[in-house]
Design a protein around this motif. Sequence first.
Motif, short mmCIF file in Angstrom:
data_model
loop_
_atom_site.label_atom_id
_atom_site.label_comp_id
_atom_site.label_asym_id
_atom_site.label_seq_id
_atom_site.Cartn_x
_atom_site.Cartn_y
_atom_site.Cartn_z
N LEU A 260 17.72 53.79 52.52
CA LEU A 260 17.68 55.37 52.42
C LEU A 260 16.34 56.09 52.48
O LEU A 260 16.16 57.05 52.01
CB LEU A 260 18.63 55.86 51.60
N ASP A 261 15.18 55.03 52.75
CA ASP A 261 14.01 55.91 52.27
C ASP A 261 13.69 57.17 53.06
O ASP A 261 13.10 58.06 52.35
CB ASP A 261 12.85 54.68 53.01
N ARG A 262 14.33 57.25 54.26
CA ARG A 262 13.78 58.62 54.77
C ARG A 262 15.08 59.51 54.50
O ARG A 262 14.62 60.58 54.44
CB ARG A 262 13.98 58.40 56.41
N ALA A 263 16.16 59.22 54.32
CA ALA A 263 17.31 60.16 54.27
C ALA A 263 17.27 60.82 52.77
O ALA A 263 17.70 61.85 52.55
CB ALA A 263 18.75 59.41 54.42
N CYS A 264 16.62 59.85 51.70
CA CYS A 264 16.76 60.46 50.48
C CYS A 264 15.51 59.95 49.67
O CYS A 264 15.61 58.98 49.30
CB CYS A 264 17.99 59.96 49.82
N PRO A 265 14.41 60.66 49.69
CA PRO A 265 13.27 60.24 49.31
C PRO A 265 13.24 60.12 47.55
O PRO A 265 14.14 60.43 47.17
CB PRO A 265 12.20 61.69 49.38
N VAL A 266 12.27 59.17 46.97
CA VAL A 266 12.26 58.85 45.78
C VAL A 266 10.77 59.06 45.26
O VAL A 266 9.84 58.76 45.82
CB VAL A 266 12.38 57.21 45.57
N THR A 267 11.22 59.74 44.04
CA THR A 267 9.73 59.71 43.24
C THR A 267 9.82 59.03 42.00
O THR A 267 11.00 59.17 41.09
CB THR A 267 9.62 61.26 42.57
N LEU B 178 18.93 62.97 40.27
CA LEU B 178 19.36 63.39 41.40
C LEU B 178 19.25 64.87 41.82
O LEU B 178 19.95 65.46 41.30
CB LEU B 178 20.85 62.77 42.15
N SER B 179 18.12 65.29 42.65
CA SER B 179 18.04 66.74 42.63
C SER B 179 18.30 67.29 44.11
O SER B 179 18.18 66.24 45.17
CB SER B 179 16.58 67.00 42.13
N ASP B 180 18.39 68.57 44.25
CA ASP B 180 18.57 69.08 45.44
C ASP B 180 17.43 69.94 45.85
O ASP B 180 17.14 71.09 44.99
CB ASP B 180 19.76 70.07 45.04
N ASP B 181 16.48 69.46 46.70
CA ASP B 181 15.45 70.20 47.19
C ASP B 181 15.64 71.56 47.97
O ASP B 181 14.76 72.34 47.66
CB ASP B 181 14.68 69.34 48.24
N TRP B 182 16.69 71.85 48.27
CA TRP B 182 17.31 73.18 48.71
C TRP B 182 17.39 74.24 47.60
O TRP B 182 16.64 75.41 47.77
CB TRP B 182 18.47 73.30 49.46
N SER B 183 17.79 73.93 46.50
CA SER B 183 17.66 74.83 45.46
C SER B 183 16.68 74.46 44.32
O SER B 183 16.82 75.67 43.61
CB SER B 183 19.29 74.67 44.81
N GLY B 184 16.18 73.35 44.50
CA GLY B 184 15.16 72.98 43.19
C GLY B 184 16.09 72.57 41.88
O GLY B 184 15.22 72.83 40.82
N LEU C 197 15.57 61.33 44.72
CA LEU C 197 15.91 60.52 43.62
C LEU C 197 14.67 60.58 42.63
O LEU C 197 13.44 60.63 43.20
CB LEU C 197 16.10 59.19 43.92
N HIS C 198 14.64 60.91 41.25
CA HIS C 198 13.84 60.57 40.34
C HIS C 198 14.17 59.60 39.41
O HIS C 198 15.16 59.68 38.80
CB HIS C 198 13.43 62.05 39.68
N LEU C 199 13.41 58.34 39.41
CA LEU C 199 13.85 57.37 38.60
C LEU C 199 12.72 56.46 38.15
O LEU C 199 11.54 56.12 38.87
CB LEU C 199 14.89 56.56 39.40
N SER C 200 13.06 55.55 37.16
CA SER C 200 12.10 54.63 36.73
C SER C 200 12.77 53.20 36.88
O SER C 200 13.50 52.77 36.29
CB SER C 200 11.42 54.74 35.54
N PRO C 201 12.28 52.28 37.55
CA PRO C 201 12.83 50.91 37.81
C PRO C 201 12.80 50.23 36.48
O PRO C 201 13.38 49.06 36.55
CB PRO C 201 12.03 50.30 39.01
N ALA C 202 12.02 50.66 35.72
CA ALA C 202 12.02 49.74 34.35
C ALA C 202 13.14 50.19 33.55
O ALA C 202 13.62 49.38 32.44
CB ALA C 202 10.86 50.40 33.48
N ASP C 203 13.99 51.17 33.73
CA ASP C 203 15.17 51.39 32.98
C ASP C 203 16.36 51.00 33.92
O ASP C 203 16.18 51.27 35.16
CB ASP C 203 15.09 53.06 33.06
N PRO C 204 17.46 50.45 33.16
CA PRO C 204 18.57 49.79 33.77
C PRO C 204 18.99 50.58 34.84
O PRO C 204 19.36 50.17 35.99
CB PRO C 204 19.32 49.27 32.72
N ASP C 205 19.40 51.95 34.42
CA ASP C 205 20.16 52.83 35.49
C ASP C 205 19.15 52.98 36.60
O ASP C 205 19.48 53.23 37.56
CB ASP C 205 20.42 54.19 34.82
N GLY C 206 17.82 53.45 36.34
CA GLY C 206 16.94 53.63 37.50
C GLY C 206 17.01 52.19 38.44
O GLY C 206 16.91 52.44 39.66
N LEU C 207 17.02 51.05 37.75
CA LEU C 207 16.92 49.98 38.62
C LEU C 207 17.87 49.62 39.30
O LEU C 207 17.92 49.27 40.73
CB LEU C 207 16.58 48.72 37.83
#
Length: 298
Positions: A60-67, A103-109, A39-49
Amino acid sequence: MSVTPPAAHPSVRPAPAFRGRIGRDARSGHYAVPRRYRLHLSPADPDGLRIAVTHGLLGLDRACPVTFLPAVPDCPDGGHAALRPLYDASAHRYTGPALGPVLSDDWSGRIVSTHGPDIARDLARRFAGGRVTLYPCGAESELEAVERMCAQGIEEAAQRAGAAGVGEVERTAALDTLLATLGVLEQGLGVHKYLIGDQITAADVELWVTLVQLDTVHRTHLDAAAVQRIADHPALWSYARRLAAHPAFGTHLDLDGIHRRHRARCQGLEAAGAAVQILDWATHSTPATGTRPQVNRP
């Protein structure tokens, strides 16, 4: 509480650039595998929050990392420079802004989705593992009703009520719509702990984020009398305060980021309501100078 769907109107959310979904198995292409997605998100944005809270509720901290992205995008077109490589890899000659959430796929980039509601649903349905039921079976119409109430009865109405250059008749009508919506929610939350059933669902995430925006963003463009009327819903704001104390909610509150994002985007005039804070969100928020727990960076 029982939620009656209002008449449908077009969504206020912009059309997503990418709208892939995570399926049940390998035949779906994108399927649920721990640590495959990011996940790539900003909690300052409503959708990100919304997504950050959902991610926290599901553990899901381990199952789906967040940037985490900056609160204010750093590109002239309103996009994030850090997301540009993902957009370029996912669409040939993409010329639009590189917006979050992603939401990105690390396998394909490449990018799977930039549609916030779909991302939240897929996280809950494909990775929850039965821990939390944020989207109960049979409650689809109630969930959709809450989404429309938040988008139209609160978000859009509050924007119109505080918009510069709006006539008094339109402003009054918008405020009436906002107060009527809050009144319906107040009545239900005066009896029930949560919006749907006896546990937190996606409807509570939706409403809580909307109330955060109402008190931290839209309030600043309303007069003091209007804010006092908005605040006069004790069950509703007690509910918001209670959820803010939940670790999955309050720890993602970036008040400084919300204010900076608002200042960077908003051209409206500040009104007297800016001085009438409804809740002390800072009690539960993450300090701007602090570090967020379980942050994973590429």
